[in-house]
Design a protein around this motif. Sequence first.
Motif, PDB file in Angstrom:
ATOM      1  N   UNK A 182      -5.971  -0.104  29.527  1.00  0.00           N
ATOM      2  CA  UNK A 182      -4.640   0.117  30.072  1.00  0.00           C
ATOM      3  C   UNK A 182      -3.635   0.063  28.932  1.00  0.00           C
ATOM      4  N   UNK A 183      -2.625   0.911  28.960  1.00  0.00           N
ATOM      5  CA  UNK A 183      -1.620   0.831  27.890  1.00  0.00           C
ATOM      6  C   UNK A 183      -0.838  -0.476  27.965  1.00  0.00           C
ATOM      7  N   UNK A 184      -0.549  -1.039  26.816  1.00  0.00           N
ATOM      8  CA  UNK A 184       0.321  -2.213  26.758  1.00  0.00           C
ATOM      9  C   UNK A 184       1.746  -1.770  27.101  1.00  0.00           C
ATOM     10  N   UNK A 185       2.450  -2.576  27.861  1.00  0.00           N
ATOM     11  CA  UNK A 185       3.824  -2.248  28.226  1.00  0.00           C
ATOM     12  C   UNK A 185       4.741  -3.316  27.650  1.00  0.00           C
ATOM     13  N   UNK A 186       5.568  -2.928  26.699  1.00  0.00           N
ATOM     14  CA  UNK A 186       6.457  -3.861  26.016  1.00  0.00           C
ATOM     15  C   UNK A 186       7.789  -3.983  26.747  1.00  0.00           C
ATOM     16  N   UNK A 187       8.483  -5.091  26.581  1.00  0.00           N
ATOM     17  CA  UNK A 187       9.843  -5.198  27.127  1.00  0.00           C
ATOM     18  C   UNK A 187      10.803  -4.332  26.322  1.00  0.00           C
ATOM     19  N   UNK A 188      11.866  -3.850  26.938  1.00  0.00           N
ATOM     20  CA  UNK A 188      12.845  -3.040  26.195  1.00  0.00           C
ATOM     21  C   UNK A 188      13.508  -3.854  25.082  1.00  0.00           C
ATOM     22  N   UNK A 189      13.762  -3.199  23.943  1.00  0.00           N
ATOM     23  CA  UNK A 189      14.522  -3.838  22.873  1.00  0.00           C
ATOM     24  C   UNK A 189      15.230  -2.763  22.053  1.00  0.00           C
ATOM     25  N   UNK A 190      16.268  -3.143  21.329  1.00  0.00           N
ATOM     26  CA  UNK A 190      17.033  -2.158  20.566  1.00  0.00           C
ATOM     27  C   UNK A 190      16.163  -1.402  19.577  1.00  0.00           C
ATOM     28  N   UNK A 191      16.513  -0.150  19.356  1.00  0.00           N
ATOM     29  CA  UNK A 191      15.733   0.706  18.464  1.00  0.00           C
ATOM     30  C   UNK A 191      15.574   0.082  17.084  1.00  0.00           C
ATOM     31  N   UNK A 192      16.654  -0.378  16.479  1.00  0.00           N
ATOM     32  CA  UNK A 192      16.566  -0.953  15.138  1.00  0.00           C
ATOM     33  C   UNK A 192      15.631  -2.136  15.083  1.00  0.00           C
ATOM     34  N   UNK A 193      15.680  -2.978  16.097  1.00  0.00           N
ATOM     35  CA  UNK A 193      14.807  -4.151  16.152  1.00  0.00           C
ATOM     36  C   UNK A 193      13.347  -3.732  16.294  1.00  0.00           C
ATOM     37  N   UNK A 194      13.092  -2.747  17.140  1.00  0.00           N
ATOM     38  CA  UNK A 194      11.720  -2.282  17.348  1.00  0.00           C
ATOM     39  C   UNK A 194      11.149  -1.659  16.077  1.00  0.00           C
ATOM     40  N   UNK A 195      11.952  -0.856  15.397  1.00  0.00           N
ATOM     41  CA  UNK A 195      11.483  -0.214  14.173  1.00  0.00           C
ATOM     42  C   UNK A 195      11.187  -1.258  13.099  1.00  0.00           C
ATOM     43  N   UNK A 196      12.045  -2.253  12.979  1.00  0.00           N
ATOM     44  CA  UNK A 196      11.855  -3.286  11.964  1.00  0.00           C
ATOM     45  C   UNK A 196      10.616  -4.127  12.229  1.00  0.00           C
ATOM     46  N   UNK A 197      10.254  -4.278  13.509  1.00  0.00           N
ATOM     47  CA  UNK A 197       9.138  -5.155  13.869  1.00  0.00           C
ATOM     48  C   UNK A 197       7.797  -4.436  13.945  1.00  0.00           C
ATOM     49  N   UNK A 198       7.785  -3.123  13.756  1.00  0.00           N
ATOM     50  CA  UNK A 198       6.515  -2.410  13.917  1.00  0.00           C
ATOM     51  C   UNK A 198       5.552  -2.787  12.794  1.00  0.00           C
ATOM     52  N   UNK A 199       4.239  -2.720  13.056  1.00  0.00           N
ATOM     53  CA  UNK A 199       3.259  -3.030  12.010  1.00  0.00           C
ATOM     54  C   UNK A 199       3.454  -2.136  10.789  1.00  0.00           C
ATOM     55  N   UNK A 200       3.260  -2.655   9.593  1.00  0.00           N
ATOM     56  CA  UNK A 200       3.556  -1.880   8.390  1.00  0.00           C
ATOM     57  C   UNK A 200       2.681  -0.649   8.207  1.00  0.00           C
ATOM     58  N   UNK A 201       1.503  -0.624   8.851  1.00  0.00           N
ATOM     59  CA  UNK A 201       0.617   0.529   8.681  1.00  0.00           C
ATOM     60  C   UNK A 201       0.805   1.580   9.778  1.00  0.00           C
ATOM     61  N   UNK A 202       1.816   1.401  10.628  1.00  0.00           N
ATOM     62  CA  UNK A 202       2.081   2.374  11.694  1.00  0.00           C
ATOM     63  C   UNK A 202       3.016   3.472  11.198  1.00  0.00           C
ATOM     64  N   UNK A 203       2.612   4.710  11.408  1.00  0.00           N
ATOM     65  CA  UNK A 203       3.459   5.862  11.094  1.00  0.00           C
ATOM     66  C   UNK A 203       4.228   6.239  12.352  1.00  0.00           C
ATOM     67  N   UNK A 204       5.549   6.188  12.279  1.00  0.00           N
ATOM     68  CA  UNK A 204       6.393   6.520  13.415  1.00  0.00           C
ATOM     69  C   UNK A 204       6.784   7.991  13.338  1.00  0.00           C
ATOM     70  N   UNK A 205       6.350   8.757  14.311  1.00  0.00           N
ATOM     71  CA  UNK A 205       6.635  10.187  14.371  1.00  0.00           C
ATOM     72  C   UNK A 205       7.917  10.385  15.182  1.00  0.00           C
ATOM     73  N   UNK A 206       8.988  10.595  14.469  1.00  0.00           N
ATOM     74  CA  UNK A 206      10.321  10.722  15.060  1.00  0.00           C
ATOM     75  C   UNK A 206      10.519  12.166  15.519  1.00  0.00           C
ATOM     76  N   UNK A 207      10.431  12.398  16.833  1.00  0.00           N
ATOM     77  CA  UNK A 207      10.567  13.748  17.374  1.00  0.00           C
ATOM     78  C   UNK A 207      12.052  14.108  17.432  1.00  0.00           C
TER      79      UNK A 207
END
Length: 237
Positions: free
Chosen positions: A139-164
């Motif tokens: 099942x997909x993990x469902x995270x609580x909502x949080x501000x974009x800047x906070x989410x980006x800063x907290x992402x794992x360092x090896x994750x590539x974020x594909x900004x559409x």
Amino acid sequence: MSGPRLCVPDDLAAGLVVAPTAPQAHYLTRVLRLEAGAPLRLFNGRDGEWRAAVSGSARHPVLEVQAQLRPQAPEPGPALWFAPLKGQRLELLAEKATELGASALVPVLTERTAIPKLNAERLRANAAEAAEQCERLTLPRIDPPRPLGEAVAARPPDTILLFCDESGGAPLAQVAGAHATADLAILIGPEGGFSARERALLAELPGVARVSLGPNILRAETAALAALAILHGLRVA
């Protein structure tokens, strides 16, 4: 194996007895009209898939776990970052994202997010129902909502974020193909798009790739599902 497939929260092992939820009990006994001994399949996202049988009474059915049909296996997929949507559009997004293999649903609050809250329990129910239908074990993990800047800063360092980005970028398939072994996350903006400040923030960060879904401007849920479909196609190719 024939029979309905249900997602349950309980641990699964041979010999255990699981009590279905009230909606599941209604579905089994009133809609499908299953009788004692009828087969079905159970999974919980942790213990694989198990054969079970209906037992108990029509008023109080229970599910007897018998034998494992499939062991738990990883089902890698991209995380989906999205600005919360309204009502049925959000439920559709959760359902179809689950079918397309999203590993996590990550709501982010942007400057133009119109819906700052969401019903996480309802999203989990939508995801579980989709997983039941599409033979998924996780099942997909469902995270609580949080501000974009906070989410980006907290992402794992090896994750590539594909900004559409609706204003352009390299084709998503091309960029994803170049990062085939990386953990990927798809970022979809709100209906009003990203602000200039948010675009500048994303442009400055390492591990963020600006990508395009084509020349058409898509609604948020359409863009999310189009991006997931492209990545799904790359995984099964």
